[in-house]
Structures are given as structure tokens and as C-alpha cells.
Scaffold this motif. Structure first.
Motif, PDB file in Angstrom:
ATOM      1  N   THR A  48      74.308  68.157   4.858  1.00  0.00           N
ATOM      2  CA  THR A  48      74.085  69.705   4.779  1.00  0.00           C
ATOM      3  C   THR A  48      75.727  70.200   4.797  1.00  0.00           C
ATOM      4  OG1 THR A  48      73.987  70.017   6.986  1.00  0.00           O
ATOM      5  CG2 THR A  48      71.965  69.590   5.809  1.00  0.00           C
ATOM      6  N   TRP A  49      75.872  71.599   4.493  1.00  0.00           N
ATOM      7  CA  TRP A  49      77.172  72.271   4.731  1.00  0.00           C
ATOM      8  C   TRP A  49      77.649  72.343   6.084  1.00  0.00           C
ATOM      9  CZ3 TRP A  49      80.927  72.911   1.412  1.00  0.00           C
ATOM     10  CH2 TRP A  49      81.956  73.698   1.634  1.00  0.00           C
ATOM     11  N   PRO A  50      76.770  72.663   6.995  1.00  0.00           N
ATOM     12  CA  PRO A  50      77.023  72.724   8.514  1.00  0.00           C
ATOM     13  C   PRO A  50      77.764  71.253   8.898  1.00  0.00           C
ATOM     14  CG  PRO A  50      75.300  74.004   8.207  1.00  0.00           C
ATOM     15  CD  PRO A  50      75.373  73.360   6.805  1.00  0.00           C
ATOM     16  N   GLU A  51      77.008  70.238   8.614  1.00  0.00           N
ATOM     17  CA  GLU A  51      77.438  68.803   8.811  1.00  0.00           C
ATOM     18  C   GLU A  51      78.919  68.682   8.122  1.00  0.00           C
ATOM     19  OE1 GLU A  51      73.300  66.738   9.293  1.00  0.00           O
ATOM     20  OE2 GLU A  51      74.084  66.939   7.405  1.00  0.00           O
ATOM     21  N   LEU A  52      78.767  68.918   6.921  1.00  0.00           N
ATOM     22  CA  LEU A  52      80.368  68.655   6.163  1.00  0.00           C
ATOM     23  C   LEU A  52      81.285  69.357   6.838  1.00  0.00           C
ATOM     24  CD1 LEU A  52      79.033  68.967   2.394  1.00  0.00           C
ATOM     25  CD2 LEU A  52      80.029  66.991   3.646  1.00  0.00           C
ATOM     26  N   LYS A  53      81.200  70.589   7.505  1.00  0.00           N
ATOM     27  CA  LYS A  53      82.173  71.332   7.918  1.00  0.00           C
ATOM     28  C   LYS A  53      82.640  70.899   9.268  1.00  0.00           C
ATOM     29  CE  LYS A  53      82.137  75.796   8.014  1.00  0.00           C
ATOM     30  NZ  LYS A  53      81.759  77.347   8.293  1.00  0.00           N
ATOM     31  N   ARG A  54      81.474  70.225   9.912  1.00  0.00           N
ATOM     32  CA  ARG A  54      81.754  69.746  11.393  1.00  0.00           C
ATOM     33  C   ARG A  54      82.855  68.450  11.251  1.00  0.00           C
ATOM     34  NH1 ARG A  54      76.727  71.197  12.752  1.00  0.00           N
ATOM     35  NH2 ARG A  54      75.839  69.180  12.299  1.00  0.00           N
ATOM     36  N   ILE A  55      82.640  67.776   9.974  1.00  0.00           N
ATOM     37  CA  ILE A  55      83.304  66.347   9.652  1.00  0.00           C
ATOM     38  C   ILE A  55      84.667  66.484   9.288  1.00  0.00           C
ATOM     39  CG2 ILE A  55      81.459  65.150  10.512  1.00  0.00           C
ATOM     40  CD1 ILE A  55      81.456  64.362   7.323  1.00  0.00           C
ATOM     41  N   THR A  56      85.031  67.649   8.400  1.00  0.00           N
ATOM     42  CA  THR A  56      86.201  67.736   7.459  1.00  0.00           C
ATOM     43  C   THR A  56      87.243  68.201   8.396  1.00  0.00           C
ATOM     44  OG1 THR A  56      84.675  68.054   5.615  1.00  0.00           O
ATOM     45  CG2 THR A  56      87.004  69.083   5.725  1.00  0.00           C
ATOM     46  N   PRO A  57      88.414  67.756   8.304  1.00  0.00           N
ATOM     47  CA  PRO A  57      88.939  66.546   7.697  1.00  0.00           C
ATOM     48  C   PRO A  57      88.608  65.307   8.367  1.00  0.00           C
ATOM     49  CG  PRO A  57      90.639  67.483   8.664  1.00  0.00           C
ATOM     50  CD  PRO A  57      89.742  68.426   8.929  1.00  0.00           C
ATOM     51  N   TRP A  58      88.370  64.276   7.674  1.00  0.00           N
ATOM     52  CA  TRP A  58      87.813  62.850   8.483  1.00  0.00           C
ATOM     53  C   TRP A  58      87.683  62.048   7.317  1.00  0.00           C
ATOM     54  CZ3 TRP A  58      83.091  60.339   8.094  1.00  0.00           C
ATOM     55  CH2 TRP A  58      82.748  59.320   9.083  1.00  0.00           C
ATOM     56  N   GLY A  59      87.796  60.952   7.921  1.00  0.00           N
ATOM     57  CA  GLY A  59      87.423  59.550   6.859  1.00  0.00           C
ATOM     58  C   GLY A  59      87.264  58.387   7.506  1.00  0.00           C
ATOM     59  N   ASP A  60      86.543  57.447   6.924  1.00  0.00           N
ATOM     60  CA  ASP A  60      86.342  56.163   7.555  1.00  0.00           C
ATOM     61  C   ASP A  60      86.278  55.080   6.532  1.00  0.00           C
ATOM     62  OD1 ASP A  60      83.842  56.489   6.311  1.00  0.00           O
ATOM     63  OD2 ASP A  60      82.803  55.874   8.038  1.00  0.00           O
ATOM     64  N   SER A  61      86.255  53.997   7.033  1.00  0.00           N
ATOM     65  CA  SER A  61      86.166  52.689   6.065  1.00  0.00           C
ATOM     66  C   SER A  61      85.329  51.616   6.632  1.00  0.00           C
ATOM     67  CB  SER A  61      87.614  52.286   5.612  1.00  0.00           C
ATOM     68  OG  SER A  61      88.349  51.717   6.849  1.00  0.00           O
ATOM     69  N   PHE A  62      84.776  50.903   5.727  1.00  0.00           N
ATOM     70  CA  PHE A  62      83.873  49.740   6.519  1.00  0.00           C
ATOM     71  C   PHE A  62      83.641  48.514   5.295  1.00  0.00           C
ATOM     72  CE2 PHE A  62      81.079  52.964   4.537  1.00  0.00           C
ATOM     73  CZ  PHE A  62      80.048  52.172   3.763  1.00  0.00           C
ATOM     74  N   GLU A  63      83.375  47.489   6.056  1.00  0.00           N
ATOM     75  CA  GLU A  63      83.385  46.181   5.150  1.00  0.00           C
ATOM     76  C   GLU A  63      81.879  46.270   4.575  1.00  0.00           C
ATOM     77  OE1 GLU A  63      83.595  41.608   6.244  1.00  0.00           O
ATOM     78  OE2 GLU A  63      85.757  42.508   5.718  1.00  0.00           O
TER      79      GLU A  63
ATOM     80  N   PRO B  88      76.586  44.098  -4.859  1.00  0.00           N
ATOM     81  CA  PRO B  88      75.308  43.325  -5.423  1.00  0.00           C
ATOM     82  C   PRO B  88      75.547  41.942  -5.854  1.00  0.00           C
ATOM     83  CG  PRO B  88      75.415  45.514  -6.275  1.00  0.00           C
ATOM     84  CD  PRO B  88      76.838  45.278  -5.691  1.00  0.00           C
ATOM     85  N   SER B  89      76.541  41.528  -5.952  1.00  0.00           N
ATOM     86  CA  SER B  89      77.174  40.069  -6.377  1.00  0.00           C
ATOM     87  C   SER B  89      77.384  39.129  -5.191  1.00  0.00           C
ATOM     88  CB  SER B  89      78.284  40.005  -7.545  1.00  0.00           C
ATOM     89  OG  SER B  89      79.469  40.499  -6.699  1.00  0.00           O
ATOM     90  N   GLY B  90      77.385  39.924  -3.908  1.00  0.00           N
ATOM     91  CA  GLY B  90      77.612  39.270  -2.705  1.00  0.00           C
ATOM     92  C   GLY B  90      79.043  38.988  -2.255  1.00  0.00           C
ATOM     93  N   ARG B  91      79.955  39.463  -3.214  1.00  0.00           N
ATOM     94  CA  ARG B  91      81.546  39.590  -2.579  1.00  0.00           C
ATOM     95  C   ARG B  91      81.596  40.526  -1.729  1.00  0.00           C
ATOM     96  NH1 ARG B  91      84.954  42.244  -7.298  1.00  0.00           N
ATOM     97  NH2 ARG B  91      83.769  43.692  -8.205  1.00  0.00           N
ATOM     98  N   THR B  92      82.545  40.398  -0.858  1.00  0.00           N
ATOM     99  CA  THR B  92      82.821  41.377   0.101  1.00  0.00           C
ATOM    100  C   THR B  92      83.782  42.450  -0.476  1.00  0.00           C
ATOM    101  OG1 THR B  92      82.795  39.733   1.870  1.00  0.00           O
ATOM    102  CG2 THR B  92      84.027  41.661   2.503  1.00  0.00           C
ATOM    103  N   VAL B  93      83.620  43.732   0.056  1.00  0.00           N
ATOM    104  CA  VAL B  93      84.325  44.770  -0.392  1.00  0.00           C
ATOM    105  C   VAL B  93      84.568  45.835   0.706  1.00  0.00           C
ATOM    106  CG1 VAL B  93      83.551  44.864  -2.989  1.00  0.00           C
ATOM    107  CG2 VAL B  93      82.337  46.206  -1.215  1.00  0.00           C
ATOM    108  N   GLU B  94      85.823  46.796   0.678  1.00  0.00           N
ATOM    109  CA  GLU B  94      85.931  47.692   1.593  1.00  0.00           C
ATOM    110  C   GLU B  94      85.456  48.861   1.088  1.00  0.00           C
ATOM    111  OE1 GLU B  94      89.450  49.350   4.465  1.00  0.00           O
ATOM    112  OE2 GLU B  94      90.031  47.941   2.951  1.00  0.00           O
ATOM    113  N   VAL B  95      84.799  49.777   1.750  1.00  0.00           N
ATOM    114  CA  VAL B  95      84.420  50.977   1.274  1.00  0.00           C
ATOM    115  C   VAL B  95      84.904  52.367   2.014  1.00  0.00           C
ATOM    116  CG1 VAL B  95      82.387  52.725   0.776  1.00  0.00           C
ATOM    117  CG2 VAL B  95      82.198  50.135   0.597  1.00  0.00           C
ATOM    118  N   GLU B  96      85.750  53.116   1.607  1.00  0.00           N
ATOM    119  CA  GLU B  96      86.529  54.186   2.017  1.00  0.00           C
ATOM    120  C   GLU B  96      85.836  55.549   1.749  1.00  0.00           C
ATOM    121  OE1 GLU B  96      90.863  55.880   3.045  1.00  0.00           O
ATOM    122  OE2 GLU B  96      90.701  53.921   1.940  1.00  0.00           O
ATOM    123  N   ARG B  97      85.491  56.212   2.575  1.00  0.00           N
ATOM    124  CA  ARG B  97      85.130  57.823   2.412  1.00  0.00           C
ATOM    125  C   ARG B  97      86.284  58.641   2.989  1.00  0.00           C
ATOM    126  NH1 ARG B  97      79.251  57.754   4.965  1.00  0.00           N
ATOM    127  NH2 ARG B  97      80.556  56.802   6.683  1.00  0.00           N
TER     128      ARG B  97
END
Length: 88
Positions: free
Chosen positions: A20-35, A39-48
């Protein structure tokens, strides 16, 4: 294999934009990453990333990047979210 990363990036972007907009406002600016696993099973890193936009002022940029470091490839997806009428 890039199609797989593109699909993952779009799915993660859709999820990141579902806040929601209030949730977005609370976390901006912010970022995270995770492993995660593609779908093929290979390991990837995702960053938001949630960033305040300069133009249009008050909007939030949501960026997602999915990377496979071993294959040296990655894909980004991006959206600009505008505040609902009457919100800031």
C-alpha cells in the motif's frame, strides 16, 4: 536462461509493488537482497530497491534486479508508482 531471469524479475516487481502507499512511504528509501532459486534450480541473487523519484516529485521508483553471478548475467525490472490522490 535470461527469459527465466526476466520472468523472475517481473514477478518480484509485481510483489514489491503490491504494498500500500503508506507501506511504501515507510520503507522508502530502502533496499535489500537475498538468495533465491530460479525455476531451473540455479541459485540467483534478487535485489529490491525503493527510491524517491525526482520526476515526478513524490513518486516512488521500485527496482528489482535478478542476477546469476556464475553465468555473469542479470535482468532489471522497474516501475514508477505515483501517490494516490490526496496522499503524500
Amino acid at each position: 536462461m535470461t527469459d527465466e531471469l526476466t520472468q523472475m524479475a517481473q514477478e518480484e516487481l509485481n510483489s514489491a509493488c503490491s504494498l500500500t502507499w503508506p507501506e511504501l512511504k515507510r520503507i522508502t528509501p530502502w533496499g535489500d537482497s537475498f538468495e533465491g532459486f530460479a525455476p531451473s534450480g540455479r541459485t540467483v541473487e534478487v535485489e529490491r530497491r525503493y527510491l524517491w523519484a525526482l520526476d515526478p516529485e513524490g513518486a516512488i521508483i521500485v527496482e528489482v534486479e535478478v542476477r546469476d553471478a556464475a553465468a555473469r548475467e542479470g535482468v532489471e525490472a522497474r516501475a514508477i508508482l505515483h501517490s494516490p490522490a490526496g496522499s503524500r
